[in-house]
Design a protein around this motif. Structure first.
Motif, mmCIF file in Angstrom:
data_model
loop_
_atom_site.group_PDB
_atom_site.id
_atom_site.type_symbol
_atom_site.label_atom_id
_atom_site.label_comp_id
_atom_site.label_asym_id
_atom_site.label_seq_id
_atom_site.Cartn_x
_atom_site.Cartn_y
_atom_site.Cartn_z
ATOM 1 N N ALA A 199 -8.040 7.197 -4.069
ATOM 2 C CA ALA A 199 -7.593 6.551 -5.309
ATOM 3 C C ALA A 199 -6.626 7.456 -6.068
ATOM 4 C CB ALA A 199 -8.797 6.193 -6.176
ATOM 5 N N ASP A 200 -6.971 8.762 -6.161
ATOM 6 C CA ASP A 200 -6.083 9.703 -6.853
ATOM 7 C C ASP A 200 -4.756 9.847 -6.104
ATOM 8 O OD1 ASP A 200 -7.988 10.110 -8.769
ATOM 9 O OD2 ASP A 200 -8.782 11.952 -7.855
ATOM 10 N N LYS A 202 -3.306 7.631 -4.116
ATOM 11 C CA LYS A 202 -2.520 6.412 -4.262
ATOM 12 C C LYS A 202 -1.840 6.360 -5.618
ATOM 13 C CE LYS A 202 -2.911 1.401 -3.654
ATOM 14 N NZ LYS A 202 -3.853 0.269 -3.345
ATOM 15 N N SER A 203 -2.562 6.746 -6.656
ATOM 16 C CA SER A 203 -1.994 6.767 -8.008
ATOM 17 C C SER A 203 -0.874 7.800 -8.110
ATOM 18 C CB SER A 203 -3.090 7.068 -9.030
ATOM 19 O OG SER A 203 -2.550 7.193 -10.322
ATOM 20 N N PHE A 204 -1.117 8.975 -7.502
ATOM 21 C CA PHE A 204 -0.107 10.037 -7.536
ATOM 22 C C PHE A 204 1.176 9.580 -6.841
ATOM 23 C CE2 PHE A 204 1.601 14.287 -7.450
ATOM 24 C CZ PHE A 204 2.308 14.323 -6.261
ATOM 25 N N LYS A 206 2.258 6.570 -6.255
ATOM 26 C CA LYS A 206 2.916 5.496 -7.003
ATOM 27 C C LYS A 206 3.717 6.065 -8.165
ATOM 28 C CE LYS A 206 1.957 1.158 -9.422
ATOM 29 N NZ LYS A 206 0.899 0.197 -9.861
ATOM 30 N N ASN A 207 3.124 7.034 -8.881
ATOM 31 C CA ASN A 207 3.817 7.639 -10.020
ATOM 32 C C ASN A 207 4.978 8.519 -9.575
ATOM 33 O OD1 ASN A 207 2.053 6.432 -11.842
ATOM 34 N ND2 ASN A 207 0.610 8.159 -11.768
ATOM 35 N N TYR A 208 4.861 9.105 -8.377
ATOM 36 C CA TYR A 208 5.886 10.029 -7.913
ATOM 37 C C TYR A 208 7.214 9.314 -7.679
ATOM 38 C CZ TYR A 208 8.339 13.566 -5.237
ATOM 39 O OH TYR A 208 9.276 14.469 -4.820
#
Length: 688
Positions: A199-200, A202-204, A206-208
């Motif tokens: 989850a972390d 995937k979030s990272f 996406k934000n990158y």
């Protein structure tokens, strides 16, 4: 940009020593140092072509060596040597013939100032081509070095696009416990992340996508066997094979001793003791670089053992290796230290020989065929005989890729179905084979080489009593089966391949020749000729056309050069300069496909054209009142500017009546007459 050459290496084909010296003095008086060789025979030409030359100037004729033979020899050897053919008088047919044979320029003998200007331009073009080839080699070398660094790095490195792997180095594979990169290609990177961290991650990720620069993330990695490890991941923007992506560098926070192991790549094949494939490819790359930069040619021979699969099945793996090892000894003895030898595949050897053309190797390779054929291999108490199929290709100054040379030699060997023979790569044969396979670019190149395009003529008919006969010239390409290739297909491909300007000149030369013949029979005929966007950007077109017109003795206003509206808008500055130059020569100008851009009349403010050809979309569905009004309004504005209007795609009497009422000047279309191979339309019938 490559530095200017200080000394021109000049070849002159001229029987008169005095005339040759006079030509040389032209360059020296222009401040250009020269190194000159006067050709005296075909053997002399073959010898000097082993060196690098910058320019060949040929007299109209020579008792020692025909100019056509010299041009053919230069082209056959793949030499990038501009050729200027001098012609006796302004003979249009002689100029056309010289250009068709492959001369870059042809001009009347005695036009000294003209000759120096053309030579200077050809030399500048030559330097540009050499600089481009050197740049391409430098780029490939840099890419190769970068790839080697990636492959040998002790850090685990991967490239990811949209979360999917597109590349991973050996250290990355070892870190995650995979054997082959194909196992990772197309695999989402998130599959290699511990489930508790996905989850972390995937979030990272996406934000990158919206971030700039580099970033780091520490998370758990999952090996192929299910084992876990803690990893520090460093992300940075990158590109791979021209595609934007993310570079991921991973350093495991555990014992990374395995990552520090570098694979030792041997340069030797274990069975034969010759170079292995990888090392040979490096040698070949170096040879290509020498051929391009220093003009040091070489030849590659691809040797295939005939029916090796049957031999291997009969002898077994071990004994077939013994046969290959003994065959390698024969190759060593035959070539001694004159060549680089390699085992290139299971059943193939490769030989790289510098400073030798395929023709010079023909005798030696033929002797090798006989030597292998007569050799008796003693393998495990049995007597075995073997033969070879040999394909040969040259490395020369126009060779940009080592892979191209390998493919050519390999295909030549594969074509020898009966084996025990030699086949030397011939560019003309290769072009014909590619054309037969349906490759459009090959068909275009073959048509240019063999003068086999077809010209069609469609009448452009005056509705206002113009006494001139007008035709639009249309180009057609036939495939090897005689079927027409759609113009949109081959013209688009030719433009992408950089051949559009060459096609334009072919059309111009042949159209001018046919028009001169047609007008000599008493016809007052004009031709509409298309110019591509490539010709708009070609600064050499105007002087070249001036020569062609002068040689043909055609009235310049018998040619109407047609420029597409979209091209004129995209290259307005170049189009304006070309239109001014063509008008200065006395030619007429047409702007075609008019009325499709946002402000079409703005283009007419910059281009002084004689004819405006309306885009075909305006004649579609003229039964609707709004379409008629749009066409009439466009025509009214054009007539107010005193432009002669042409409407194409007239396919019915109804459309013709509408156009007559709107005051159109010229029409063309299937209703009147389709394209024909002859300029035989009866224009007098339209006056009755």
């Amino acid at each position: 940009m490559a530095p200017q050459k200080k000394t021109i290496r000049l070849l002159i084909l001229e029987d008169s020593q005095n005339e040759a010296e006079r030509l040389v003095s032209l360059f020296r008086n222009a401040g250009q140092a020269t190194r000159v060789h006067r050709l005296t025979s075909s053997e002399d030409l073959a010898d000097v072509l082993q060196q690098t030359w910058d320019l060949l100037i040929s007299a109209p004729r020579s008792e020692n060596l025909e100019p056509s033979e010299a041009i053919s020899a230069v082209r056959k050897q793949g030499k990038d040597i501009p050729i200027i053919q001098l012609i006796e008088g302004n003979d249009a047919e002689a100029i056309t013939e010289a250009l068709m044979l492959g001369a870059q320029r042809a001009l009347p003998q005695g036009e000294d100032e003209w000759l120096v200007l053309i030579a200077s331009r050809e030399l500048a073009n030559l330097e540009e081509r050499r600089a481009r080839r050197s740049a391409e080699l430098a780029l490939r070398e840099a890419e190769k070095r970068c790839q080697l660094l990636l492959d040998s790095s002790v850090d685990a490195i991967a490239y990811v696009h949209d979360g999917m792997h597109i590349y991973a180095n050996r250290a990355y594979l070892e870190l995650f416990g995979y054997e082959d990169v194909e196992e990772l290609e197309g695999m989402p990177m998130i599959d290699l992340i511990a489930s508790c961290d996905q989850a972390d991650f995937k979030s990272f990720l996406k934000n990158y996508q919206s971030m700039q620069g580099s970033a780091e993330l520490v998370c758990g990695g999952v090996r192929a066997d299910g084992g876990n490890f803690k990893a520090s991941m460093h992300f940075s923007p990158a590109s791979y094979d021209g595609e934007p992506c993310i570079q991921v560098v991973i350093r495991a926070e555990s014992d990374n001793a395995e990552l520090e192991k570098l694979r030792e790549i041997s340069s030797q094949d274990l069975v034969t003791g010759l170079h292995n494939r990888n090392h040979f490819l490096e040698l070949l790359d170096n040879a290509v670089e020498r051929a391009v930069k220093a003009g040091q040619g070489a030849s590659l021979a691809y040797l295939r053992v005939d029916r090796f699969a049957s031999l291997q099945a009969d002898l077994g793996l071990g004994n077939s290796d013994r046969l290959l090892a003994e065959l390698a000894q024969i190759l060593r003895a035959h070539f001694a230290d004159k060549a680089q030898l390699a085992r290139f595949g299971d059943d193939a050897f490769a030989v790289l020989i510098t400073d030798a053309t395929p023709a010079q190797l023909e005798q030696s390779l033929t002797a090798l065929l006989r030597k292998v054929e007569s050799h008796l291999f003693e393998i495990d108490g049995r007597t075995i005989q073997a033969t070879l199929s040999i394909g040969v290709a040259a490395l020369d100054e126009q060779t940009a890729k080592a892979r191209d040379v390998i493919d050519r030699a390999h295909r030549c060997a594969e074509e020898l179905s009966d084996g025990n023979a030699l086949n030397i790569y011939n560019p003309a044969d290769e072009l014909a084979a590619a054309a037969n396979r349906g490759e459009v670019i090959a068909m275009v190149q073959q048509a240019l080489e063999q003068n086999s395009f077809r010209l069609l003529f469609q009448p452009v008919i005056s509705l206002r009593g113009d006494s001139h006969e007008h035709y639009e010239v249309l180009l057609r390409l036939l495939d090897p089966q005689g079927v027409e290739v759609p113009p949109g297909e081959f013209l688009g491909a030719a433009k992408d391949a950089g051949l559009a300007a060459r096609i334009d000149r072919w059309v111009l030369l042949n159209s001018i020749k046919l028009l001169a013949e047609h007008r000599s029979k008493g016809h007052s005929t004009r031709l509409f000729l298309h110019l591509s966007s490539s010709s708009l950007q070609d600064a050499t077109l105007l002087p070249w056309l001036g020569v062609a017109l002068k040689a043909s003795r055609l009235p310049p206003d018998s040619l109407v050069f047609q420029i597409d509206e979209n091209d004129a808008v995209a290259y307005l500055k170049q189009a304006k300069a070309l239109v001014q130059g063509l008008t200065g020569l006395g030619c007429r100008i047409a702007l075609s496909q008019f009325g499709c851009v946002l402000n079409p009349f703005n283009t007419l403010k910059h281009l002084n054209v004689d004819f405006v050809k309306i885009d075909g979309s305006y004649t579609q569905d003229l039964s609707r009142q709004e379409n008629q009004e749009a066409l009439k309004q466009l025509l009214t504005e054009l007539h107010e500017q005193a432009k002669q209007t042409v409407v194409p795609f007239v396919d019915s009497a109804t459309v013709l009546a509408t156009l007559w009422q709107a005051g159109v000047g010229y029409i063309q279309g299937q209703y009147l007459q389709g394209p024909s191979q002859s300029m035989d339309y009866d224009f007098s019938s339209d006056d009755e």
